[in-house]
Design a protein around this motif. Sequence first.
Motif, mmCIF file in Angstrom:
data_model
loop_
_atom_site.group_PDB
_atom_site.id
_atom_site.type_symbol
_atom_site.label_atom_id
_atom_site.label_comp_id
_atom_site.label_asym_id
_atom_site.label_seq_id
_atom_site.Cartn_x
_atom_site.Cartn_y
_atom_site.Cartn_z
ATOM 1 N N LEU A 165 9.937 -15.462 -16.649
ATOM 2 C CA LEU A 165 10.280 -15.168 -15.261
ATOM 3 C C LEU A 165 8.987 -15.122 -14.464
ATOM 4 N N SER A 166 8.974 -15.717 -13.271
ATOM 5 C CA SER A 166 7.805 -15.636 -12.398
ATOM 6 C C SER A 166 8.181 -14.855 -11.153
ATOM 7 N N LEU A 167 7.282 -13.946 -10.737
ATOM 8 C CA LEU A 167 7.547 -13.080 -9.605
ATOM 9 C C LEU A 167 6.348 -13.047 -8.668
ATOM 10 N N PRO A 168 6.579 -12.966 -7.361
ATOM 11 C CA PRO A 168 5.468 -12.700 -6.437
ATOM 12 C C PRO A 168 4.992 -11.264 -6.609
ATOM 13 N N LEU A 169 3.753 -11.015 -6.222
ATOM 14 C CA LEU A 169 3.154 -9.705 -6.432
ATOM 15 C C LEU A 169 3.947 -8.595 -5.754
ATOM 16 N N ASP A 173 5.530 -5.363 -7.622
ATOM 17 C CA ASP A 173 5.139 -4.026 -7.191
ATOM 18 C C ASP A 173 6.373 -3.172 -6.890
ATOM 19 N N ALA A 174 7.353 -3.760 -6.203
ATOM 20 C CA ALA A 174 8.571 -3.025 -5.869
ATOM 21 C C ALA A 174 9.338 -2.626 -7.121
ATOM 22 N N MET A 175 9.394 -3.506 -8.111
ATOM 23 C CA MET A 175 10.117 -3.211 -9.344
ATOM 24 C C MET A 175 9.434 -2.118 -10.152
ATOM 25 N N CYS A 176 8.108 -2.077 -10.103
ATOM 26 C CA CYS A 176 7.381 -0.990 -10.758
ATOM 27 C C CYS A 176 7.584 0.320 -9.994
ATOM 28 N N GLY A 177 7.607 0.222 -8.675
ATOM 29 C CA GLY A 177 7.736 1.416 -7.855
ATOM 30 C C GLY A 177 9.087 2.088 -7.955
ATOM 31 N N ASP A 178 10.155 1.303 -8.133
ATOM 32 C CA ASP A 178 11.490 1.914 -8.164
ATOM 33 C C ASP A 178 12.023 2.123 -9.580
ATOM 34 N N GLY A 179 11.187 1.877 -10.594
ATOM 35 C CA GLY A 179 11.572 2.197 -11.962
ATOM 36 C C GLY A 179 12.277 1.099 -12.728
ATOM 37 N N ARG A 180 12.422 -0.089 -12.149
ATOM 38 C CA ARG A 180 13.021 -1.184 -12.898
ATOM 39 C C ARG A 180 12.088 -1.686 -13.992
#
Length: 210
Positions: A165-169, A173-180
């Motif tokens: 999977l490729s993700l923009p930064l 960051d949002a996925m780390c911030g909300d616990g995903r």
Amino acid sequence: MSGAICAAIAMSPEAGIAGGDAHLREDSLSSELVFAGIFLQIQRDIVRLPDGGQASREYIRHPGAVMIVPLLDDGRLLLERQFRFPMGRVMLEFPAGKLDAGEAPLRCAQRELLEETGYHASEWAHAGVLHNAIAYSDEGIEIFFARGLRAGTRQLDEGEFIELLSLPLDELDAMCGDGRITDAKTLIGLLWLQRWRAGDWALPWQAAAA
């Protein structure tokens, strides 16, 4: 509260560092191999405490590992989704893998990136080491960054199932911030990436060996 405890609490970190670590050290008196697995070992030591008492310490011996933060040319980051059995669910994380006996960390990082993702990188940078479970394991994860990625063919091990999977930064960051995303090494990789891009932490880039 005793005067000794009050004094210990009042001591600044700088004072403790300047005075050495003898007042905190635990020394092994005996060591027993409790379990020897395919690549993990469990030890039980009896240790002498700083006050002269004794205690038991159980911990995992680990051969060490690497993690790679792969930077795609368009700014996205390459990650993996795979089922992690101890957690009982699919986790999203940066590519990683354990060191083979006698293997250099950079060589391991290059091998794992190719095997798990199919990518070669033209430049590599060693960021540092992460000790992710210091209370019960000696595992150290060497953190590498890779860029100038060229796609190739994956070489997954038998029984290994990984989805790329490729993700923009900003999305990462949002996925780390909300616990995903809760994987410790991936959280640290994101932190290192953000501090490097902000100009706060350096990365010693070098060309990959031919």
